[in-house]
Every structure is written in C-alpha cells, then in structure tokens.
Design an enzyme around this catalytic site. Structure first.
Site, PDB file in Angstrom:
ATOM      1  N   SER A  72       0.868  -1.190   0.000  1.00 21.75           N
ATOM      2  CA  SER A  72       0.000   0.000   0.000  1.00 21.75           C
ATOM      3  C   SER A  72       0.896   1.228   0.000  1.00 21.75           C
ATOM      4  O   SER A  72       2.091   1.129   0.313  1.00 21.75           O
ATOM      5  CB  SER A  72      -0.923  -0.016   1.214  1.00 21.75           C
ATOM      6  OG  SER A  72      -0.180  -0.153   2.398  1.00 21.75           O
ATOM      7  N   THR A 122      -2.698  11.284   4.289  1.00 17.93           N
ATOM      8  CA  THR A 122      -2.520  11.845   5.624  1.00 17.93           C
ATOM      9  C   THR A 122      -3.500  12.993   5.872  1.00 17.93           C
ATOM     10  O   THR A 122      -4.086  13.552   4.939  1.00 17.93           O
ATOM     11  CB  THR A 122      -1.077  12.351   5.855  1.00 17.93           C
ATOM     12  OG1 THR A 122      -0.822  13.404   4.932  1.00 17.93           O
ATOM     13  CG2 THR A 122      -0.075  11.233   5.671  1.00 17.93           C
ATOM     14  N   ALA A 179      -1.214  16.522   8.667  1.00 23.09           N
ATOM     15  CA  ALA A 179       0.204  16.322   9.003  1.00 23.09           C
ATOM     16  C   ALA A 179       1.046  17.371   8.282  1.00 23.09           C
ATOM     17  O   ALA A 179       0.770  17.704   7.133  1.00 23.09           O
ATOM     18  CB  ALA A 179       0.650  14.925   8.615  1.00 23.09           C
ATOM     19  N   GLY A 217      -2.847  12.122  16.328  1.00 23.54           N
ATOM     20  CA  GLY A 217      -2.224  13.292  15.702  1.00 23.54           C
ATOM     21  C   GLY A 217      -1.224  13.897  16.664  1.00 23.54           C
ATOM     22  O   GLY A 217      -1.152  13.520  17.837  1.00 23.54           O
ATOM     23  N   ASP A 218      -0.407  14.824  16.128  1.00 20.18           N
ATOM     24  CA  ASP A 218       0.601  15.457  16.984  1.00 20.18           C
ATOM     25  C   ASP A 218      -0.010  16.619  17.742  1.00 20.18           C
ATOM     26  O   ASP A 218      -0.769  17.408  17.180  1.00 20.18           O
ATOM     27  CB  ASP A 218       1.801  15.901  16.141  1.00 20.18           C
ATOM     28  CG  ASP A 218       2.662  14.696  15.808  1.00 20.18           C
ATOM     29  OD1 ASP A 218       2.842  13.845  16.700  1.00 20.18           O
ATOM     30  OD2 ASP A 218       3.117  14.592  14.657  1.00 20.18           O
ATOM     31  N   HIS A 223       6.622   5.113  20.975  1.00 20.98           N
ATOM     32  CA  HIS A 223       6.263   6.491  20.606  1.00 20.98           C
ATOM     33  C   HIS A 223       7.173   7.456  21.380  1.00 20.98           C
ATOM     34  O   HIS A 223       7.478   7.207  22.549  1.00 20.98           O
ATOM     35  CB  HIS A 223       4.779   6.732  20.949  1.00 20.98           C
ATOM     36  CG  HIS A 223       4.295   8.079  20.537  1.00 20.98           C
ATOM     37  ND1 HIS A 223       4.298   9.164  21.376  1.00 20.98           N
ATOM     38  CD2 HIS A 223       3.795   8.519  19.353  1.00 20.98           C
ATOM     39  CE1 HIS A 223       3.814  10.211  20.733  1.00 20.98           C
ATOM     40  NE2 HIS A 223       3.494   9.851  19.499  1.00 20.98           N
ATOM     41  N   LYS A 264      -5.932   0.290  22.021  1.00 17.50           N
ATOM     42  CA  LYS A 264      -6.504   0.656  20.705  1.00 17.50           C
ATOM     43  C   LYS A 264      -7.044  -0.577  19.995  1.00 17.50           C
ATOM     44  O   LYS A 264      -8.073  -0.541  19.335  1.00 17.50           O
ATOM     45  CB  LYS A 264      -5.429   1.287  19.801  1.00 17.50           C
ATOM     46  CG  LYS A 264      -4.936   2.628  20.243  1.00 17.50           C
ATOM     47  CD  LYS A 264      -4.152   3.346  19.159  1.00 17.50           C
ATOM     48  CE  LYS A 264      -2.697   2.947  19.097  1.00 17.50           C
ATOM     49  NZ  LYS A 264      -1.862   3.942  18.370  1.00 17.50           N
ATOM     50  N   GLN A 290      16.958  15.648   5.880  1.00 19.31           N
ATOM     51  CA  GLN A 290      15.502  15.581   6.154  1.00 19.31           C
ATOM     52  C   GLN A 290      15.165  14.352   6.991  1.00 19.31           C
ATOM     53  O   GLN A 290      14.393  14.425   7.943  1.00 19.31           O
ATOM     54  CB  GLN A 290      14.732  15.461   4.838  1.00 19.31           C
ATOM     55  CG  GLN A 290      14.326  16.790   4.254  1.00 19.31           C
ATOM     56  CD  GLN A 290      13.680  16.594   2.885  1.00 19.31           C
ATOM     57  OE1 GLN A 290      13.236  15.493   2.536  1.00 19.31           O
ATOM     58  NE2 GLN A 290      13.658  17.657   2.104  1.00 19.31           N
ATOM     59  N   PHE A 346      13.449  14.376  10.694  1.00 20.79           N
ATOM     60  CA  PHE A 346      12.135  13.756  10.861  1.00 20.79           C
ATOM     61  C   PHE A 346      12.205  12.592  11.857  1.00 20.79           C
ATOM     62  O   PHE A 346      11.330  12.423  12.703  1.00 20.79           O
ATOM     63  CB  PHE A 346      11.647  13.289   9.485  1.00 20.79           C
ATOM     64  CG  PHE A 346      10.203  12.902   9.471  1.00 20.79           C
ATOM     65  CD1 PHE A 346       9.232  13.780   9.921  1.00 20.79           C
ATOM     66  CD2 PHE A 346       9.803  11.651   9.020  1.00 20.79           C
ATOM     67  CE1 PHE A 346       7.896  13.416   9.939  1.00 20.79           C
ATOM     68  CE2 PHE A 346       8.473  11.273   9.019  1.00 20.79           C
ATOM     69  CZ  PHE A 346       7.516  12.170   9.485  1.00 20.79           C
TER      70      PHE A 346
HETATM   71  P1  FAD Z   1      -1.875   7.415  20.497  1.00 20.87           P
HETATM   72  O1  FAD Z   1      -2.063   5.980  20.216  1.00 20.87           O
HETATM   73  O2  FAD Z   1      -2.963   8.147  21.198  1.00 20.87           O
HETATM   74  O3  FAD Z   1      -0.512   7.560  21.341  1.00 20.87           O
HETATM   75  C1  FAD Z   1       0.073   8.834  21.564  1.00 20.87           C
HETATM   76  C2  FAD Z   1       0.873   8.853  22.883  1.00 20.87           C
HETATM   77  O4  FAD Z   1      -0.038   8.788  23.987  1.00 20.87           O
HETATM   78  C3  FAD Z   1       1.823   7.678  23.067  1.00 20.87           C
HETATM   79  O5  FAD Z   1       2.947   8.153  23.751  1.00 20.87           O
HETATM   80  C4  FAD Z   1       1.033   6.687  23.923  1.00 20.87           C
HETATM   81  O6  FAD Z   1       1.885   5.896  24.723  1.00 20.87           O
HETATM   82  C5  FAD Z   1       0.155   7.621  24.760  1.00 20.87           C
HETATM   83  N1  FAD Z   1      -1.192   7.088  24.996  1.00 20.87           N
HETATM   84  C6  FAD Z   1      -1.960   6.365  24.140  1.00 20.87           C
HETATM   85  N2  FAD Z   1      -3.163   6.101  24.673  1.00 20.87           N
HETATM   86  C7  FAD Z   1      -3.165   6.666  25.889  1.00 20.87           C
HETATM   87  C8  FAD Z   1      -4.133   6.744  26.935  1.00 20.87           C
HETATM   88  N3  FAD Z   1      -5.334   6.159  26.813  1.00 20.87           N
HETATM   89  N4  FAD Z   1      -3.811   7.430  28.059  1.00 20.87           N
HETATM   90  C9  FAD Z   1      -2.605   8.019  28.208  1.00 20.87           C
HETATM   91  N5  FAD Z   1      -1.642   7.963  27.242  1.00 20.87           N
HETATM   92  C10 FAD Z   1      -1.922   7.311  26.117  1.00 20.87           C
HETATM   93  N6  FAD Z   1       0.007  12.386  12.157  1.00 20.87           N
HETATM   94  C11 FAD Z   1      -0.831  13.284  11.575  1.00 20.87           C
HETATM   95  O7  FAD Z   1      -0.968  14.411  12.071  1.00 20.87           O
HETATM   96  N7  FAD Z   1      -1.531  12.955  10.421  1.00 20.87           N
HETATM   97  C12 FAD Z   1      -1.437  11.749   9.842  1.00 20.87           C
HETATM   98  O8  FAD Z   1      -2.081  11.503   8.820  1.00 20.87           O
HETATM   99  C13 FAD Z   1      -0.572  10.769  10.441  1.00 20.87           C
HETATM  100  N8  FAD Z   1      -0.473   9.533   9.924  1.00 20.87           N
HETATM  101  C14 FAD Z   1       0.288   8.574  10.590  1.00 20.87           C
HETATM  102  C15 FAD Z   1       0.322   7.270  10.087  1.00 20.87           C
HETATM  103  C16 FAD Z   1       1.083   6.285  10.737  1.00 20.87           C
HETATM  104  C17 FAD Z   1       1.067   4.879  10.193  1.00 20.87           C
HETATM  105  C18 FAD Z   1       1.845   6.622  11.887  1.00 20.87           C
HETATM  106  C19 FAD Z   1       2.701   5.586  12.570  1.00 20.87           C
HETATM  107  C20 FAD Z   1       1.831   7.919  12.372  1.00 20.87           C
HETATM  108  C21 FAD Z   1       1.044   8.905  11.748  1.00 20.87           C
HETATM  109  N9  FAD Z   1       0.960  10.215  12.236  1.00 20.87           N
HETATM  110  C22 FAD Z   1       0.139  11.146  11.627  1.00 20.87           C
HETATM  111  C23 FAD Z   1       1.732  10.613  13.423  1.00 20.87           C
HETATM  112  C24 FAD Z   1       0.903  10.430  14.708  1.00 20.87           C
HETATM  113  O9  FAD Z   1      -0.234  11.261  14.679  1.00 20.87           O
HETATM  114  C25 FAD Z   1       1.791  10.797  15.889  1.00 20.87           C
HETATM  115  O10 FAD Z   1       2.771   9.814  16.076  1.00 20.87           O
HETATM  116  C26 FAD Z   1       1.055  11.083  17.184  1.00 20.87           C
HETATM  117  O11 FAD Z   1       1.965  11.727  18.076  1.00 20.87           O
HETATM  118  C27 FAD Z   1       0.486   9.859  17.877  1.00 20.87           C
HETATM  119  O12 FAD Z   1      -0.618   9.360  17.244  1.00 20.87           O
HETATM  120  P2  FAD Z   1      -1.205   7.924  17.698  1.00 20.87           P
HETATM  121  O13 FAD Z   1      -2.419   7.727  16.924  1.00 20.87           O
HETATM  122  O14 FAD Z   1      -0.154   6.912  17.649  1.00 20.87           O
HETATM  123  O15 FAD Z   1      -1.573   8.292  19.226  1.00 20.87           O
END
Ligand code: FAD
Length: 275
Positions: free
Chosen positions: A6, A39, A42, A98-99, A139, A155, A202, A206
């Site tokens: 993909s 995305t 992002a 998301g970040d 993470h 999740k 880069q 990143f």
């Molecule tokens: P989570 O799973 O919520 O985790 C984030 C942090 O919080 C981790 O440190 C985790 O340990 C902690 N955590 C998780 N659940 C809980 C809870 N219930 N209570 C307390 N702490 C918790 N970013 C974008 O902005 N747009 C995109 O399109 C995008 N696409 C991505 C695609 C992939 C395949 C990946 C791997 C990353 C992508 N990202 C994107 C980056 C991502 O949004 C960041 O890494 C973000 O910081 C974490 O998102 P997550 O969904 O993993 O968050």
C-alpha cells in the site's frame, strides 16, 4: 510479489504538486496495491486537502483509506468527516491521535487514538475497517516501551482491525513487537511502514521528531556521502530493498510505503523485491 503493498500520500498544496500526485497514483496503480492512504493535517496540510485527494484516488477505482486524527477536534466535527466518507462509500480509516499542537491549545474531546477508535465503533458499528499506528521503537512521548505497548493494546481492544508501524530500519524491533503481540493475544495484522531514504538531513530531522532510530552504520555512511545525492539514493535503495526482502522472508502481512509523493525510489525498491 505475493506480499500486498500500500502507499501513503500527503495532500498536495499547489498545482504542480497535484500533477505530481496524479502521476504517482498512475504509476503506483500498476503495482496493483491493496489500497492507498492519505494523511490528515500532518505537516500543516489542510484537512480539506485530505478529502480532495481521497476522492481523486477513489475516482481511479483504487481502495482508499483516509487518515483521521482526533486531536483538536470536537466529536461533532469528527462525526461529520466520517459521515462524509461514508456517504462517498469509503470504508477504511487510519485512526490517529495526531501530533499535539504547541502552546496552550484546546486538545479536543478525544485525547488519544483509542478514544477515536471507540467513537468510530460506537457511531458506525463495523462499517469502517480501522487501522491504527504502532511503534516498534516506542512512541517518542511514551514513558517507556511497555507503557506505550499497553496503550497500543487498548486501541486494538477498542476495535482496531490492523496496524501500520512507524518506520524502522532495525528489523529486530519489528520482530520483538510481533512477539509481544503474540504474547498478549493481539492477532491483528501489524504492517511495517517503509520509509525510503532520499535525503539524509531531512530523514534525520524527521526521525528525531517521530522517534525512529537510524542505526549508526546507516547514518555514518549517509553522512559521508555529503552532497552526493545520487550515492545517498543508491545506498538508500539497497538498504530499504534488503529490509523489505527480510520483512517478506519473515512473513510480514504486507508493506506500507510512506511514498512522500515520490514515484522513485519507491518503484525501484518494489522492482528489487519483486524479482
Ligand atoms: P496514540 O495511540 O494516542 O498515542 C500517543 C501517545 O499517547 C503515546 O505516547 C502513547 O503511549 C500515549 N497514549 C496512548 N493512549 C493513551 C491513553 N489512553 N492514556 C494516556 N496515554 C496514552 N500524524 C498526523 O498528524 N496525520 C497523519 O495523517 C498521520 N499519519 C500517521 C500514520 C502512521 C502509520 C503513523 C505511525 C503515524 C502517523 N501520524 C500522523 C503521526 C501520529 O499522529 C503521531 O505519532 C502522534 O503523536 C500519535 O498518534 P497515535 O495515533 O499513535 O496516538
């Protein structure tokens, strides 16, 4: 090649970026991908750009999975985006937190990706196939690996169907992650995210942000190439092709290419592992 693949794109901002993306879609379509993903928000990309790009891919009769991040949005905003996808017959979502925005911003009604997964399941039942992010090297904001893994499992329990990993260049991190999943009765496909190497500066910037490790033997070689971009690309193709081959050999369920909206070196890597 039997292993499904993909491709991930970011929504282009300008006209030349749109033309380039159409070319990417056309070229990648020839590899018969399982799906393409787009995305969301992002790197400053607009959220409407995601929908436009998703519809463009769908127009070309390719399965598409929009990314959706919940941070900073209300439940009703998220619901209306999902309604829009459903009305367009899109039934796959990459569900993310998301970040976090810097400063004192409102982080929204859903704090983590598990909240978003639960919200999708509560409101849309099994309509969407949900993919979530996984971090074999943890993470960057996690307290430690197993704390992060515990949240990953949350999740999955909330209803994720599969996961895509952050990119990595050390296959052991993926192997151990798969082992941890098996020990924790997590049996969804964990798809490795593949990041081609084209620009060392880069990539290292990143990787620092997203917590991906570039092994020293790779970074020291890349550094020594200096401005010799051709050597960086050639070496990157070798390293990433070998990584993909090793992942295929250990039966990774599929490979997800962070295409960076570039035909090459993605296609070259796919050619290398197809033979
Ligand atoms: P989570 O799973 O919520 O985790 C984030 C942090 O919080 C981790 O440190 C985790 O340990 C902690 N955590 C998780 N659940 C809980 C809870 N219930 N209570 C307390 N702490 C918790 N970013 C974008 O902005 N747009 C995109 O399109 C995008 N696409 C991505 C695609 C992939 C395949 C990946 C791997 C990353 C992508 N990202 C994107 C980056 C991502 O949004 C960041 O890494 C973000 O910081 C974490 O998102 P997550 O969904 O993993 O968050």
């Amino acid at each position: 090649m039997n292993t499904p693949i993909s491709f991930e794109f970011f929504p282009p901002k300008y006209e030349n970026g749109k033309i380039n993306l159409l070319n990417c879609i056309t070229e990648f379509k020839k590899t018969n991908p399982e799906y393409m993903s787009v995305t969301f928000g992002a790197g400053g990309s607009t959220q409407s750009g995601t929908l436009d790009t998703v519809l463009e891919i769908q127009k070309q009769k390719i399965t598409v999975a929009p990314h959706l991040s919940c941070v900073g949005s209300s439940k009703s905003e998220i619901k209306s985006i999902l309604d829009e996808y459903k009305s367009n017959d899109i039934n796959q979502i990459v569900a993310l937190r998301g970040d976090l925005p810097s400063g004192n911003c409102d982080i929204g009604e859903m704090k983590n990706a598990n909240d978003l997964v639960s919200f999708i399941r509560e409101n849309f039942d099994d309509y969407f196939a949900i993919k979530v992010a996984a971090y074999p090297e943890a993470h960057p904001q996690a307290k430690n690996f197993y704390e992060d893994f515990k949240f990953f499992k949350q999740k999955v329990m909330a209803g994720a169907d599969s996961a895509i990993t952050q990119y990595f260049y050390n296959i052991d991190s993926y192997k151990y992650f798969i082992d941890d999943c098996a020990k924790n009765n997590i049996d969804i496909p964990i798809v490795p995210g593949i990041m081609p190497i084209t620009n060392y500066v880069q990539l290292s910037r990143f990787s620092n942000m997203c917590g991906a490790d570039i092994p020293r033997w790779i970074s020291s070689r890349l550094e020594s190439y200096g401005d010799d971009m051709a050597s960086i690309v050639d070496f990157g193709i070798d390293v990433v092709s070998q990584l993909c081959q090793d992942l295929i050999d250990i039966q990774a369920p599929s490979l997800h290419f962070y295409s960076m909206n570039k035909v090459e070196p993605n296609l070259q890597i796919i050619k290398n592992i197809s033979s």
